[in-house]
Design an enzyme around this catalytic site. Sequence first.
Site, PDB file in Angstrom:
ATOM      1  N   GLY A 172      -4.972  -5.132   6.817  1.00  0.00           N
ATOM      2  CA  GLY A 172      -6.296  -4.092   6.569  1.00  0.00           C
ATOM      3  C   GLY A 172      -7.231  -4.582   7.294  1.00  0.00           C
ATOM      4  O   GLY A 172      -7.999  -3.454   8.093  1.00  0.00           O
ATOM      5  N   THR A 202      -0.636   1.184   6.544  1.00  0.00           N
ATOM      6  CA  THR A 202      -0.104   0.092   6.046  1.00  0.00           C
ATOM      7  C   THR A 202      -0.448  -0.791   6.350  1.00  0.00           C
ATOM      8  O   THR A 202       0.599  -0.789   7.869  1.00  0.00           O
ATOM      9  CB  THR A 202       0.896   0.482   4.391  1.00  0.00           C
ATOM     10  OG1 THR A 202       0.801  -0.690   4.274  1.00  0.00           O
ATOM     11  CG2 THR A 202       2.647   0.778   5.413  1.00  0.00           C
ATOM     12  N   GLY A 203      -0.328  -1.943   6.258  1.00  0.00           N
ATOM     13  CA  GLY A 203      -0.483  -2.846   6.996  1.00  0.00           C
ATOM     14  C   GLY A 203      -1.161  -4.500   7.087  1.00  0.00           C
ATOM     15  O   GLY A 203      -2.665  -4.329   5.924  1.00  0.00           O
ATOM     16  N   GLY A 243     -10.225  -3.421   2.407  1.00  0.00           N
ATOM     17  CA  GLY A 243      -9.598  -3.380   3.529  1.00  0.00           C
ATOM     18  C   GLY A 243     -10.068  -1.932   3.886  1.00  0.00           C
ATOM     19  O   GLY A 243     -10.513  -1.038   3.520  1.00  0.00           O
ATOM     20  N   ASP A 244      -8.118  -1.573   4.539  1.00  0.00           N
ATOM     21  CA  ASP A 244      -8.679  -0.003   5.590  1.00  0.00           C
ATOM     22  C   ASP A 244      -8.146   1.132   5.010  1.00  0.00           C
ATOM     23  O   ASP A 244      -8.494   2.243   5.236  1.00  0.00           O
ATOM     24  CB  ASP A 244      -7.658  -0.202   6.821  1.00  0.00           C
ATOM     25  CG  ASP A 244      -6.290  -0.527   6.439  1.00  0.00           C
ATOM     26  OD1 ASP A 244      -5.878  -1.097   5.341  1.00  0.00           O
ATOM     27  OD2 ASP A 244      -5.341   0.196   6.652  1.00  0.00           O
ATOM     28  N   ARG A 276     -13.499  -8.533  -1.526  1.00  0.00           N
ATOM     29  CA  ARG A 276     -12.870  -7.975  -0.044  1.00  0.00           C
ATOM     30  C   ARG A 276     -12.432  -6.062   0.049  1.00  0.00           C
ATOM     31  O   ARG A 276     -11.888  -5.892  -1.094  1.00  0.00           O
ATOM     32  CB  ARG A 276     -11.842  -8.532   0.326  1.00  0.00           C
ATOM     33  CG  ARG A 276     -10.969  -8.134   1.621  1.00  0.00           C
ATOM     34  CD  ARG A 276      -9.646  -7.520   1.328  1.00  0.00           C
ATOM     35  NE  ARG A 276      -9.068  -7.023   2.515  1.00  0.00           N
ATOM     36  CZ  ARG A 276      -7.820  -6.459   2.750  1.00  0.00           C
ATOM     37  NH1 ARG A 276      -7.301  -5.733   1.418  1.00  0.00           N
ATOM     38  NH2 ARG A 276      -6.915  -6.371   3.743  1.00  0.00           N
ATOM     39  N   THR A 285       0.806  -1.632   0.450  1.00  0.00           N
ATOM     40  CA  THR A 285       0.430  -0.278   0.057  1.00  0.00           C
ATOM     41  C   THR A 285       0.614   1.211   0.199  1.00  0.00           C
ATOM     42  O   THR A 285       1.899   1.225   0.430  1.00  0.00           O
ATOM     43  CB  THR A 285      -1.004   0.153   1.411  1.00  0.00           C
ATOM     44  OG1 THR A 285      -1.415  -0.956   1.370  1.00  0.00           O
ATOM     45  CG2 THR A 285      -1.457   1.238   1.419  1.00  0.00           C
TER      46      THR A 285
END
Lengths: 306, 306
Positions: A225, A222-223, A201-202, A199, A171
């Site tokens: 999510g 970032t990671g 994510g964050d 899906r 990301t």
Amino acid sequence: MYGIAVHGGAGTLPRAELDPDLEKRYRAGLAAALEAGGAILEGGGASLDAVERAVVVLEDDPLFNAGRGAVFTFEGRHELDAAIMDGSTLEAGAVCGVRHVANPVALARAVMAHGEYVLLSGAGAEEFALGRGFSLVPNEHFRTEERWRQLEKLRRGDPRVSPLTISHVGTVGAVACDRHGRLAAATSTGGMTGKRYNRIGDSPLIGAGTYADDRSCAVSATGHGEMFIRAAVAHDVCARVRFGGRSLEQAVREVVFEELAALRAQGGLIAVDRAGRIVMEFNSEGMFRASLTAAGEPQIAIYRAP
Amino acid sequence: MYGIAVHGGAGTLPRAELDPDLEKRYRAGLAAALEAGGAILEGGGASLDAVERAVVVLEDDPLFNAGRGAVFTFEGRHELDAAIMDGSTLEAGAVCGVRHVANPVALARAVMAHGEYVLLSGAGAEEFALGRGFSLVPNEHFRTEERWRQLEKLRRGDPRVSPLTISHVGTVGAVACDRHGRLAAATSTGGMTGKRYNRIGDSPLIGAGTYADDRSCAVSATGHGEMFIRAAVAHDVCARVRFGGRSLEQAVREVVFEELAALRAQGGLIAVDRAGRIVMEFNSEGMFRASLTAAGEPQIAIYRAP
């Protein structure tokens, strides 16, 4: 005073796999994004323009998991998510599940500018894009052979590869404070390799992967999510500063090393406040990151000891 | 001690339009949801089960803008959003843009139970649903003539009707604290009448319309979704309690009367803490709401003076 920071994901390739040539290309990509955003701030421009520009540069760079170079879904497609937020007005725009827009962060900005909605998804977001003058690109625009190989490894059940394997988390994002003390944040991603079921994510979720509020700070995360959504990471950093009286550094460290660690979530975030102070922290092996302030030289780092 | 609260949207029909018979039906719907959730808590069950059950009852009631009775999109379809969160574990599940699942909150619960993802959208969410044993229903399942008339008025440009006309905001939600002191929140909605471009509102977004954390409180919000996303309403209430030392009532009032008012956002929210204390507040003409604690009688109200 101004400040800008960018990230290209956490946590990076295992150090052993990152050969000097590849590392050089990653550093060059981060430097180009930093320079593009920094030039806008240096010229007195808006933090909002700076973060958008920096993220566009990273989306166009095939090394990072956003725009061109995005990971593949389980079905072998690309589905892109992005968000942008203006800390002065709390205006925000975001898109998710986009398949045919080359620069999702620019579309997120257009959603924000339009004003009626904050988050558009899938085919609807692309219908909106066409109405705002965006050209659509084939889904193959985002394809790179390296990402295809990662999907194939995952499909084969290669034990060294999981959707969370750190090399698959790339990301990108940017945060900035401009000369007028205005904060902004932007994040863009192809998500998780092999993701299914549309899906999300964050990254495109305001408060999870992206948040900006002039009363506290601007954050891009970032990671992993799902965990970042559950911890409302970006808003949590802002809230600890605003209501908890934490310094920016303390707030970031609490979220990264306490909240995320409690969820066993790998990742990191970048943050900036109105004084142009920049904090970049992660609990993974590394985080592709770079920063620049009016006072200093560009800083580029990947692992803990740069 | 236990406590549960439900809402059926803010802010209600103008008082003049709510005839006694219709008001009785709304109150009966809220009472049925409260009773279904309350029975689970009374029997020592989990807050997570209670909020899911209460929201299912409201989704099945055609009066409310969730499940059957959901508003129409601009194109004349129904696209449903829902979320659920467990305050003990910070686990969460959510779906958006769902067209063929009768009870989106139950699907959100299944996403949470599956564990891999937090937020699924559109056709992907329905693919996931089929794999988990859900039956799909035709989109017409959600249709009511009243909602169709509202869309027709909107399309005709009737000045008394806007996507924000309060009669069109009928999101439902529930928050609960069980006998073990565990918190949970759930929210479900058809969104905004005449919404376009696969717009996603605050309800399915963890931190915006829905949040639960045993360290502070559980929140379900309802109102002008875009503003609720920008203010990260549900997480903001939790953060003010956890980091700012506010009482639950003070935190809720600050968010509803200061943050949301500054964004000119109409709406409200319900919240509960681990002591079973319930706060229900709104800045619109009214909010369909009901609450029950182990100690007391059910309370049902629509306007400020019940």
